[in-house]
Motif scaffolding. Structure first.
Motif, mmCIF file in Angstrom:
data_model
loop_
_atom_site.group_PDB
_atom_site.id
_atom_site.type_symbol
_atom_site.label_atom_id
_atom_site.label_comp_id
_atom_site.label_asym_id
_atom_site.label_seq_id
_atom_site.Cartn_x
_atom_site.Cartn_y
_atom_site.Cartn_z
ATOM 1 N N LEU A 170 19.296 41.527 78.215
ATOM 2 C CA LEU A 170 19.996 42.134 77.090
ATOM 3 C C LEU A 170 20.384 41.096 76.051
ATOM 4 O O LEU A 170 20.913 40.028 76.368
ATOM 5 C CB LEU A 170 21.268 42.831 77.561
ATOM 6 N N SER A 171 20.111 41.412 74.798
ATOM 7 C CA SER A 171 20.663 40.609 73.710
ATOM 8 C C SER A 171 22.161 40.900 73.623
ATOM 9 O O SER A 171 22.674 41.838 74.247
ATOM 10 C CB SER A 171 19.990 40.981 72.392
ATOM 11 N N PHE A 172 22.869 40.119 72.818
ATOM 12 C CA PHE A 172 24.311 40.348 72.699
ATOM 13 C C PHE A 172 24.608 41.713 72.090
ATOM 14 O O PHE A 172 25.556 42.391 72.510
ATOM 15 C CB PHE A 172 24.959 39.241 71.865
ATOM 16 N N SER A 173 23.816 42.141 71.124
ATOM 17 C CA SER A 173 24.064 43.458 70.519
ATOM 18 C C SER A 173 23.799 44.568 71.531
ATOM 19 O O SER A 173 24.537 45.571 71.559
ATOM 20 C CB SER A 173 23.202 43.657 69.271
ATOM 21 N N GLU A 174 22.780 44.425 72.369
ATOM 22 C CA GLU A 174 22.538 45.413 73.422
ATOM 23 C C GLU A 174 23.683 45.392 74.424
ATOM 24 O O GLU A 174 24.145 46.446 74.893
ATOM 25 C CB GLU A 174 21.210 45.118 74.124
ATOM 26 N N PHE A 175 24.140 44.206 74.776
ATOM 27 C CA PHE A 175 25.278 44.066 75.686
ATOM 28 C C PHE A 175 26.517 44.766 75.128
ATOM 29 O O PHE A 175 27.205 45.520 75.825
ATOM 30 C CB PHE A 175 25.552 42.581 75.911
ATOM 31 N N MET A 176 26.812 44.554 73.847
ATOM 32 C CA MET A 176 28.007 45.126 73.244
ATOM 33 C C MET A 176 27.910 46.640 73.097
ATOM 34 O O MET A 176 28.931 47.323 72.981
ATOM 35 C CB MET A 176 28.279 44.487 71.886
ATOM 36 N N SER A 177 26.700 47.194 73.125
ATOM 37 C CA SER A 177 26.550 48.642 72.993
ATOM 38 C C SER A 177 27.165 49.387 74.169
ATOM 39 O O SER A 177 27.447 50.582 74.077
ATOM 40 C CB SER A 177 25.074 49.020 72.860
ATOM 41 N N GLN A 178 27.377 48.689 75.290
ATOM 42 C CA GLN A 178 27.997 49.348 76.448
ATOM 43 C C GLN A 178 29.322 48.691 76.844
ATOM 44 O O GLN A 178 30.023 49.196 77.713
ATOM 45 C CB GLN A 178 27.036 49.315 77.641
ATOM 46 N N TYR A 179 29.671 47.569 76.211
ATOM 47 C CA TYR A 179 30.859 46.837 76.625
ATOM 48 C C TYR A 179 32.118 47.534 76.137
ATOM 49 O O TYR A 179 32.221 47.899 74.965
ATOM 50 C CB TYR A 179 30.809 45.407 76.085
ATOM 51 N N GLN A 180 33.081 47.685 77.018
ATOM 52 C CA GLN A 180 34.340 48.344 76.677
ATOM 53 C C GLN A 180 35.398 47.287 76.352
ATOM 54 O O GLN A 180 36.225 46.915 77.168
ATOM 55 C CB GLN A 180 34.815 49.218 77.853
ATOM 56 N N GLY A 181 35.336 46.778 75.139
ATOM 57 C CA GLY A 181 36.282 45.747 74.749
ATOM 58 C C GLY A 181 35.896 45.173 73.402
ATOM 59 O O GLY A 181 34.909 45.582 72.796
ATOM 60 N N ASP A 182 36.694 44.212 72.909
ATOM 61 C CA ASP A 182 36.411 43.629 71.608
ATOM 62 C C ASP A 182 35.295 42.598 71.721
ATOM 63 O O ASP A 182 34.931 42.147 72.815
ATOM 64 C CB ASP A 182 37.671 42.995 71.016
ATOM 65 N N LYS A 183 34.744 42.190 70.566
ATOM 66 C CA LYS A 183 33.557 41.332 70.577
ATOM 67 C C LYS A 183 33.857 39.933 71.106
ATOM 68 O O LYS A 183 32.970 39.294 71.706
ATOM 69 C CB LYS A 183 32.953 41.258 69.173
ATOM 70 N N SER A 231 36.045 39.152 73.557
ATOM 71 C CA SER A 231 36.048 39.260 75.015
ATOM 72 C C SER A 231 34.627 39.465 75.535
ATOM 73 O O SER A 231 34.238 38.909 76.571
ATOM 74 C CB SER A 231 36.942 40.426 75.453
ATOM 75 N N GLY A 232 33.860 40.274 74.803
ATOM 76 C CA GLY A 232 32.477 40.498 75.185
ATOM 77 C C GLY A 232 31.667 39.212 75.137
ATOM 78 O O GLY A 232 30.849 38.941 76.021
ATOM 79 N N TRP A 233 31.891 38.416 74.098
ATOM 80 C CA TRP A 233 31.197 37.137 73.963
ATOM 81 C C TRP A 233 31.495 36.219 75.138
ATOM 82 O O TRP A 233 30.595 35.613 75.729
ATOM 83 C CB TRP A 233 31.608 36.482 72.650
ATOM 84 N N ASN A 234 32.764 36.134 75.507
ATOM 85 C CA ASN A 234 33.154 35.269 76.625
ATOM 86 C C ASN A 234 32.495 35.702 77.927
ATOM 87 O O ASN A 234 32.085 34.868 78.745
ATOM 88 C CB ASN A 234 34.676 35.255 76.776
ATOM 89 N N GLU A 235 32.372 37.009 78.127
ATOM 90 C CA GLU A 235 31.718 37.501 79.342
ATOM 91 C C GLU A 235 30.210 37.294 79.274
ATOM 92 O O GLU A 235 29.575 36.937 80.272
ATOM 93 C CB GLU A 235 32.044 38.984 79.551
ATOM 94 N N TYR A 236 29.648 37.488 78.101
ATOM 95 C CA TYR A 236 28.192 37.374 77.937
ATOM 96 C C TYR A 236 27.708 35.957 78.199
ATOM 97 O O TYR A 236 26.694 35.749 78.881
ATOM 98 C CB TYR A 236 27.818 37.811 76.526
ATOM 99 N N ILE A 237 28.401 34.960 77.648
ATOM 100 C CA ILE A 237 27.938 33.587 77.847
ATOM 101 C C ILE A 237 28.240 33.081 79.254
ATOM 102 O O ILE A 237 27.709 32.054 79.674
ATOM 103 C CB ILE A 237 28.533 32.615 76.807
ATOM 104 N N LEU A 238 29.054 33.822 80.007
ATOM 105 C CA LEU A 238 29.348 33.427 81.388
ATOM 106 C C LEU A 238 28.392 34.087 82.378
ATOM 107 O O LEU A 238 27.812 33.410 83.232
ATOM 108 C CB LEU A 238 30.790 33.799 81.741
ATOM 109 N N TYR A 239 28.194 35.404 82.241
ATOM 110 C CA TYR A 239 27.400 36.142 83.230
ATOM 111 C C TYR A 239 26.031 36.578 82.717
ATOM 112 O O TYR A 239 25.222 37.104 83.481
ATOM 113 C CB TYR A 239 28.171 37.379 83.706
ATOM 114 N N GLY A 240 25.749 36.398 81.431
ATOM 115 C CA GLY A 240 24.427 36.692 80.914
ATOM 116 C C GLY A 240 24.173 38.158 80.654
ATOM 117 O O GLY A 240 25.100 38.970 80.574
ATOM 118 N N GLY A 241 22.880 38.510 80.538
ATOM 119 C CA GLY A 241 22.510 39.846 80.095
ATOM 120 C C GLY A 241 21.549 40.598 80.996
ATOM 121 O O GLY A 241 20.885 41.526 80.532
ATOM 122 N N LEU A 242 21.440 40.236 82.270
ATOM 123 C CA LEU A 242 20.618 41.041 83.169
ATOM 124 C C LEU A 242 21.319 42.378 83.407
ATOM 125 O O LEU A 242 22.487 42.396 83.827
ATOM 126 C CB LEU A 242 20.396 40.320 84.498
#
Length: 417
Positions: free
Chosen positions: A145-158, A160-171
């Motif tokens: 998942l790209s970050f925009s795809e990730f954020m399309s389902q993430y329940q939170g602000d960008k 917080s989403g960024w911090n989770e994305y760069i830690l756990y990735g986009g599988l």
């Protein structure tokens, strides 16, 4: 919850009825099967294709065990095509079908068959998979998942989403896992039981420990220029190993061919020529990179650079590391030559962008440091600085665009602001 993968759906749609076998490739768990058998299937149904004109087969399903026999499946496939009109074959884990190349090429000769496949064995997890189809394959390469795809389902602000994305990735399965502990367990398991196993099995690697040590070094140094010779020296000094640069080159190719890592070449912007070594290496998924080093060394500037590289690749750009040489006069009037680096030279067709990744620009000193290589380029292509702290996109008096990482990642047209 369904995560939209519209960019990949459109790639499949644009290839419909082109007379080739559409081969969806990518690392395990990036969403290939779901794309084909759910998203694309639903697209066909919603656009008037009847259910009986969609032939779906998951060869890893025990109920379909008999269809792994090429003669049984070929007879079954022909028996489904009883009417006029196009029949769409959606075949998942097709490597389990015996003699799949000849079976699919046979089906392709029928004028009303449109074929789409995924696979996950060592060959399908390699960049040379398309050669299996002898010029009749059309690859759609899928990434996590790209970050925009990730954020399309993430329940939170960008943020917080960024911090989770760069830690756990986009599988996708990792993204959809609820607890951090579960995410970490999945990433560890995928690495140890799937990715390493695939690479070792395909390439018949004997000294697995050496390759894993190399992977750890690359994971610890994403976005750093390196070469097999430098890596050999590291092995010798740290591991007391006699591994050769030739063996290291082979291992790097194995890791790259498996889609686990990618490399960016250096490009002499003024000389318009590639410099073969050293290279920069980036991970296809940051979660896998972090799992490899036990979630230590989470340097956000390097992680941001890796995300920018992946986003450029997602958008279809080739991304090189730019070099530009300038002449510098010291206080005594002597002139020397100095080489500056541009993080990315992004090319797609006639388009080119020069991009600097700068995590923070606290003052004019840092800003001038970042734009100095860009100012030394004398062509008319767009020059961009991407940072974490730009409030809104703006142009400097030099015509250089500065934008935040969020503006860049969340708007697919951000490079044309």
């Amino acid at each position: 919850m369904e995560i939209s993968r519209d960019a990949y759906l459109q790639k499949l749609v644009s290839r419909m009825h082109n007379g080739l076998i559409k081969v969806v490739t990518g690392i395990r768990r990036c969403g290939k099967s779901y794309l084909l058998c759910n998203i694309f299937k639903n697209y066909l149904l919603s656009h008037g294709v009847s259910e009986d004109h969609i032939v779906e087969m998951a060869f890893d399903d025990r109920e379909n065990l008999k269809y792994r026999d090429p003669d049984v499946f070929y007879s079954f496939a022909k028996s489904q095509m009883v009417e006029d009109g196009i029949y769409y074959f959606l075949l998942d884990e097709v490597q389990l079908l015996g003699s799949f190349e000849s079976v699919l090429n046979g089906l392709l000769r029928r004028s009303n068959a449109d074929i789409y496949v995924t696979g996950s064995n060592a060959r399908f997890l390699s960049r040379d998979v398309i050669t299996e189809f002898r010029g009749r394959g059309d690859e759609v390469h899928m990434q996590p998942l790209s970050f925009s795809e990730f954020m399309s389902q993430y329940q939170g602000d960008k943020l917080s989403g960024w911090n989770e994305y760069i830690l756990y990735g986009g599988l996708p399965p990792v993204v959809l896992a609820k607890e951090p502990e579960h995410k970490i367990e999945m990433l560890d398991s995928l690495f140890s039981e799937t990715y390493i196993s695939d690479i070792v099995g395909r390439n018949k690697i004997r000294n697995v420990g050496e390759m894993e040590d190399l992977l750890n070094i690359i994971a610890s140094n994403i976005g750093t220029l390196t070469s097999p010779t430098k890596l050999q020296a590291t092995f010798k000094s740290v591991k007391k190993s006699k591994i050769t640069a030739t063996t290291i080159t082979k291992y790097l190719n194995y890791l790259s061919d498996s889609y686990l890592i990618e490399y960016a070449k250096r490009y002499d912007i003024k000389g318009k020529a590639y410099i073969e070594t050293p290279l920069k290496y980036y991970f296809t998924d940051l979660g896998l990179r972090n799992a490899r080093i036990n979630f230590r060394q989470i340097e956000i500037p390097h992680s941001m650079e890796n995300v920018i590289y992946n986003e450029l690749r997602n958008r279809g750009f080739n991304a090189d590391v730019g070099t530009v040489v300038i002449s510098v006069k010291n206080q005594w009037g002597s002139v020397s030559r100095k080489q500056l680096e541009v993080d990315f030279v992004a090319n797609k067709g006639s388009k080119r962008y020069y991009i600097q990744s700068a995590y923070a620009i606290p003052d004019d000193v840092k800003l001038n440091q970042e734009i100095r290589p860009l100012k030394a380029i004398d062509d008319s292509f767009k020059k961009i600085v991407i940072t974490s702290d730009a409030p809104a996109p703006f142009y400097s008096e030099n015509g250089i665009l500065t934008m935040s990482i969020f503006d860049f990642l969340l708007d697919k047209n951000s490079l044309d602001f």
